[in-house]
Design a protein around this motif. Structure first.
Motif: not given
Length: 557
Positions: A43-46, A64-65, A128-129
């Motif tokens: 699975i991806s982090p998002q 990111r925001d 990851d963020q």
């Protein structure tokens, strides 16, 4: 990755039981499981963040925001954030919004928050963020030290507070470096100031504030809290001003430096001002202070009297305390009993009994004075005469065989007598007790390494400034500031006092008894040869110690 998270991922069919067992074994071997899970393409982090937000019904946030200047740094240390993989993003009252990539750790995080005195609301973020934000926090802490010139090659000294080794870490090391730099620069005060979008640290050097560094805004609460811990103040109380004191040595058993700490709640955080009480006792003599030879004789004769009152006046930061302690040092012998009441005692001098007044506990200046009179004193110093009660007791002490020293805040010597009258002190008490008044200012001393001679202004200008015909006939040279490495490009290095000494003669006493005005006293003192502040400053100009512009700026009352 926790076991709880593996169970959740298995229950929601993100992992098979065999995969869960594989990653559980990797976790037991202290491997970083989430990066392995992402690398294996499970699975991806998002996507993981989205699924966990749906499962646990927590908000999902894209870091990111996120505005990193809003980071809440006073709740958790950098080490706690990294160890628990969480970051406090916002604060609303006593509730902190905490970013996590693994919300199954809620109970553990609640224990940490409870220890910090806050409640938490979780938001889920991509792992990851979160890693990128934690890396930025670590880099920012390292940059904090580099910003003031610290580096691994030069190393850092150990800070000792009250002879005990202080806590180590980025923030304590940063504060240590700031204090060391302030001492090296000859600063008198250090200002830690925080605004909505910026922060700054300023040193007051030679009476002028200079910005030295802009620390990251995210550490403002940590800076204030660390200083409050060092000063033994209440770090949980951020709504009222607090005052404290720190004794710091750069090395164990080295001479300690005293710092007076004052905190002030402001809109965007607590402002902290640290005053450096680094007085060299060897410099407590009349010549070093800047008194002219004839003024030294006049002051020494006044303070050596068996009784009476000597008052020192001037604005805050004009060196009144140094002048008083120079007098006390002159009189401090085995045969005298000296007691002082101050708020607080800024200079420690062996052989003197010093008392810090504490209004909250009832130990006021007046209460301390009453106690002194039962302690068989010879000499009494009152830090400041603030009210009629203190003034009355001090004057009665001066009239009953004690030498009394104190300060007031007035512009010149004659105004001091008017201030006492306005307080309600009877004229005959003033005339019968006050023997000498000293008014003073501090002017910046020209740097001896770079000062340059300059042309004299026209004679008409010099006369208008206060120079006499005799002065104009003498061969003296005015100097101007230039700037060099020794004075950090400012042209001035250190400060020196200018003094106005007014003896309360019989004629001045008569003016007081007749309810004369301040102007009457000033005119009579001038007729008796009093050297006023402007004249004292002009003497320093003629000696090449300061500039004409500096004297005019400091004596333009």
């Amino acid at each position: 990755m926790s076991s709880a998270l593996l169970r959740v991922l298995t229950q929601h069919h993100i992992l098979t039981p065999a995969q869960a067992e594989h990653y559980h074994q990797a976790a037991a071997e202290h491997q970083a499981v989430l990066p392995k899970l992402f690398a294996d393409g499970i699975i991806s982090p998002q996507d993981l963040a989205q699924r966990l937000a749906q499962i646990f019904h927590y908000p999902l946030l894209d870091l990111r925001d996120y505005d990193r200047s809003l980071l809440v740094k006073e709740v958790l240390s950098d080490e706690q954030m990294v160890q628990n993989r969480c970051v406090p993003l916002f604060r609303r009252g006593e509730t902190v919004c905490l970013a996590v990539s693994d919300p199954t750790q809620i109970r553990h995080l609640q224990k940490i928050a409870f220890a910090a005195g806050v409640a938490i609301d979780l938001v889920v973020v991509a792992d990851d963020q979160l890693s990128a934000l934690l890396d930025w926090i670590n880099q920012h802490s390292a940059a904090l030290l580099q910003e003031i010139g610290d580096s691994p090659e030069t190393g850092t000294q150990t800070l000792y507070i009250d002879n005990e080794e202080a806590e180590d870490g980025p923030i304590p090391r940063f504060i240590h470096k700031i204090l060391s730099n302030a001492l090296a620069a000859g600063a008198s005060d250090i200002h830690f100031e925080f605004y909505e979008h910026s922060a700054r640290i300023r040193f007051r050097i030679d009476g002028t504030l200079r910005e030295v560094v802009q620390p990251p805004l995210a550490v403002r609460h940590q800076l204030a809290s660390c200083i409050k811990v060092m000063a033994r103040l209440d770090i949980a109380e951020k709504r009222v001003p607090q005052d404290g004191r720190i004794r710091i040595a750069l090395q164990k058993n080295a001479a300690a430096i005293d710092f007076r700490v004052s905190t002030l709640p402001t809109v965007f955080g607590e402002k902290v001002v640290m005053r450096i009480l680094n007085t060299d006792i060897g410099r407590l003599n009349f010549a070093e202070l800047g008194l002219e030879p004839f003024q030294q004789t006049m002051l020494a004769d006044a303070v050596r009297r068996p009784y009476g009152m000597v008052l020192v006046t001037g604005p805050t930061g004009s060196g009144k305390t140094l002048t008083l302690y120079a007098c006390l040092k002159l009189l401090n012998t085995e045969g005298v009993n000296i007691a002082t009441a101050e708020d607080p005692a800024e200079i420690h001098l062996a052989g003197i009994n010093q008392v810090n007044v504490n209004d909250r506990q009832g130990l006021t200046f007046a209460a301390a004075l009453r106690a002194f009179l039962r302690q068989d004193p010879d000499i009494i110093m009152v830090g400041e005469i603030r009210d009629l009660e203190t003034a009355d007791i001090a004057i009665k002490a001066a009239q009953t065989g004690h030498m009394v020293f104190s300060t007031l805040h007035t512009n010149n010597a004659p105004a001091t007598l008017s201030r006492l009258l306005n307080m309600g002190v009877e004229p005959f008490n003033i005339a019968g007790s006050v023997s000498l008044i000293v008014a003073q200012r501090l002017v910046r001393r020209l740097c001896p390494d770079c000062k340059q001679p300059t042309e004299r202004p026209p004679e008409a200008v010099l006369r208008s400034l206060g120079f006499t015909d005799e002065d104009l006939q003498q061969n003296w040279q005015p100097y101007r500031p230039v700037g060099c490495d020794h004075c950090r490009g400012k042209g001035f290095k250190g400060r020196i006092g200018i003094f106005e000494l007014m003896p309360v003669s019989e004629t001045v006493q008569q003016i007081i008894l007749n309810n004369g005005t301040e102007t009457d006293m000033l005119n009579q003192a001038a007729r008796e040869g009093m050297t006023d502040l402007r004249r004292a400053g002009l003497l320093k100009v003629m000696q090449g110690l300061t500039s004409l512009e500096e004297v005019c700026a400091c004596t333009n009352d």
